[in-house]
Design a protein around this motif. Structure first.
Motif, PDB file in Angstrom:
ATOM      1  N   VAL A 128      28.601 -12.592  -8.986  1.00 13.42           N
ATOM      2  CA  VAL A 128      28.719 -11.354  -8.034  1.00 13.42           C
ATOM      3  C   VAL A 128      27.288 -11.129  -7.831  1.00 13.42           C
ATOM      4  O   VAL A 128      26.795 -11.086  -6.462  1.00 13.42           O
ATOM      5  CB  VAL A 128      29.157 -10.121  -8.485  1.00 13.42           C
ATOM      6  N   ALA A 185      29.927 -14.901  -1.565  1.00 14.06           N
ATOM      7  CA  ALA A 185      30.058 -13.763  -2.394  1.00 14.06           C
ATOM      8  C   ALA A 185      30.976 -12.851  -1.828  1.00 14.06           C
ATOM      9  O   ALA A 185      30.943 -12.663  -0.739  1.00 14.06           O
ATOM     10  CB  ALA A 185      28.761 -13.431  -2.499  1.00 14.06           C
ATOM     11  N   ASP A 186      31.729 -12.222  -2.743  1.00 19.49           N
ATOM     12  CA  ASP A 186      32.532 -11.089  -2.451  1.00 19.49           C
ATOM     13  C   ASP A 186      32.379  -9.896  -3.033  1.00 19.49           C
ATOM     14  O   ASP A 186      33.454  -9.351  -3.897  1.00 19.49           O
ATOM     15  CB  ASP A 186      34.175 -11.701  -2.101  1.00 19.49           C
ATOM     16  N   PRO A 187      31.277  -9.263  -3.090  1.00 18.71           N
ATOM     17  CA  PRO A 187      31.385  -8.054  -4.225  1.00 18.71           C
ATOM     18  C   PRO A 187      32.098  -6.824  -3.551  1.00 18.71           C
ATOM     19  O   PRO A 187      32.364  -6.725  -2.538  1.00 18.71           O
ATOM     20  CB  PRO A 187      29.735  -7.620  -4.283  1.00 18.71           C
ATOM     21  N   GLN A 194      30.436  -2.338  -6.509  1.00 14.84           N
ATOM     22  CA  GLN A 194      29.472  -3.294  -7.130  1.00 14.84           C
ATOM     23  C   GLN A 194      28.506  -3.316  -6.030  1.00 14.84           C
ATOM     24  O   GLN A 194      27.258  -3.430  -6.511  1.00 14.84           O
ATOM     25  CB  GLN A 194      30.273  -4.646  -7.283  1.00 14.84           C
ATOM     26  N   LEU A 225      28.196  -6.144 -14.344  1.00 18.95           N
ATOM     27  CA  LEU A 225      28.566  -6.915 -13.038  1.00 18.95           C
ATOM     28  C   LEU A 225      28.429  -8.462 -13.414  1.00 18.95           C
ATOM     29  O   LEU A 225      27.614  -8.753 -14.065  1.00 18.95           O
ATOM     30  CB  LEU A 225      27.529  -6.535 -11.940  1.00 18.95           C
TER      31      LEU A 225
END
Length: 369
Positions: free
Chosen positions: A55, A70-72, A76, A51
């Motif tokens: 992230v 943040a855009d996991p 993830q 990862l």
């Protein structure tokens, strides 16, 4: 011969006194915290599913409600939240608890070779856990029906505390705890428990042997948030009790008679420290198996960095122990991926060379720690 732990010999390796000493301690604490943060970030980022660090940081920022974008992805987020984060937190708890308990035992016995296992908690927990694994389908089948998935950790925890209570009872005479008797009783009970454990391992089948291998050498595999919540109260309570007695530990370094003259209730302090160490190690063994060398090596590193004063040494033990075990777990699950190494193998590979270095340093005229 290695000098007893925390003796005046260690003062020679400590920094100069005064304001420079305070600055040194502050810098060391900040550096240790930074190292721990870096190891935690690596533990969350690396693995079978790599990862990006961005992230991971963004996910943690979201959890703390910080204004960092943040855009996991859903996958993830699931890996971070349900697999890696609880495993990393448990590694920090177990490593910190073992290290702090080890520092307390070395100070209590005034012996640099003392570790939490000396009071029998590890061998007792191992014996009962092996009995549950080997006899769980026969003699102890009812126990499995009663406790379910918690049979192994609960049994290991109670076994560790039970053996510690027995060793402590053997050392109690005329209203006083005799440390020599505690040490000798611990050695005898450890040997007896080891023999019984070996007999049970001889009786195990192939499937049970694979389970025993990982449990006997330590593993954080299968950690969940429930495991973390089970471990947190015991380790946290034990560490707080030991830290609360930091000044008393400093007084005990002078000897029990001198500590009494300073107003320390020596018997109460010994009982509290033994109970707290047993609680920390019993909890750690119950959730992660037997992991050696952390409680033995980390206190030496902390004293080399900050000196023998337990008001500062114990915090360093918690930080170093957390970083060491979290890093060892990261190596255990990545070096031979997709397989996993027992953590105890890695901690032994680190701990044994360290003690060889200590012996060489003493032989060459350096102060032992």
């Amino acid at each position: 011969m290695i000098a007893p732990a925390n003796t005046p010999l260690e003062a020679s390796s400590a920094p100069a006194s005064g304001s420079s000493l305070n600055r040194h301690r502050a810098v060391v604490r900040v550096l240790l915290a930074a190292i721990l943060a870096a190891v935690v970030l690596a533990g969350l980022s690396l693995g079978a599913v790599p990862l990006p660090s961005g992230v991971v940081l963004g996910f943690l920022a979201q959890a703390l409600e910080l204004p960092i974008p943040a855009d996991p992805t859903e996958a993830q987020a699931a890996v971070l939240l349900h697999i890696r984060l609880p495993r990393v937190i448990l590694g920090m708890l177990v490593g910190g608890g073992l290290a702090v308990a080890g520092a307390a035992m070395q100070a209590l016995f005034r012996n640099p070779l003392a570790d939490p296992a000396i009071i029998g908690v590890s061998s007792g927990a191992a014996l009962v856990a092996v009995a549950v694994i080997v006899l769980g389908d026969t003699v102890l089948q009812g126990l499995h029906g009663l406790l379910g998935i918690w049979t192994l950790p609960v049994a290991a925890f109670l076994g560790g505390l039970g053996v510690t209570a027995l060793v402590y009872r053997l050392s109690w005479e005329q209203g006083e705890t005799h440390m020599a008797s505690l040490l000798l009783g611990g050695i005898a009970i450890n040997s007896l428990a080891g023999a019984a454990t070996g007999l049970l391992i001889y009786m195990a089948d192939d499937a049970q042997l694979r389970t025993l291998t990982f449990w006997a050498m330590g593993s954080l595999g299968g950690t969940s948030w429930v495991t973390v919540l089970v471990a947190l109260p015991g380790v946290q309570t034990a560490c707080l009790v030991i830290v609360w007695h930091a000044r008393a530990l400093n007084a005990l370094l002078l000897g029990e008679a001198e500590a009494r003259h300073l107003g320390i209730d020596v018997e109460w302090v010994k009982r509290a420290l033994i109970a707290a160490s047993a609680l920390a190690v019993g909890t750690a063994v119950a959730v992660s198996g037997v992991i050696g060398f952390v409680g033995l090596v980390v206190p030496h590193l902390a004293r080399l960095l900050l000196g023998p004063d337990h008001r500062y040494c114990l915090l360093a033990c918690a930080l170093i122990g957390s970083a060491l075990l979290t890093g060892a777990d990261l190596a255990a699950r990545t070096l031979v991926a997709p397989a996993e190494l027992p953590i105890g193998i890695l901690t032994a590979l680190l701990g044994a060379p360290f003690f060889l270095w200590l012996l060489l340093r003493k032989r060459n005229g350096g102060a032992a720690c």
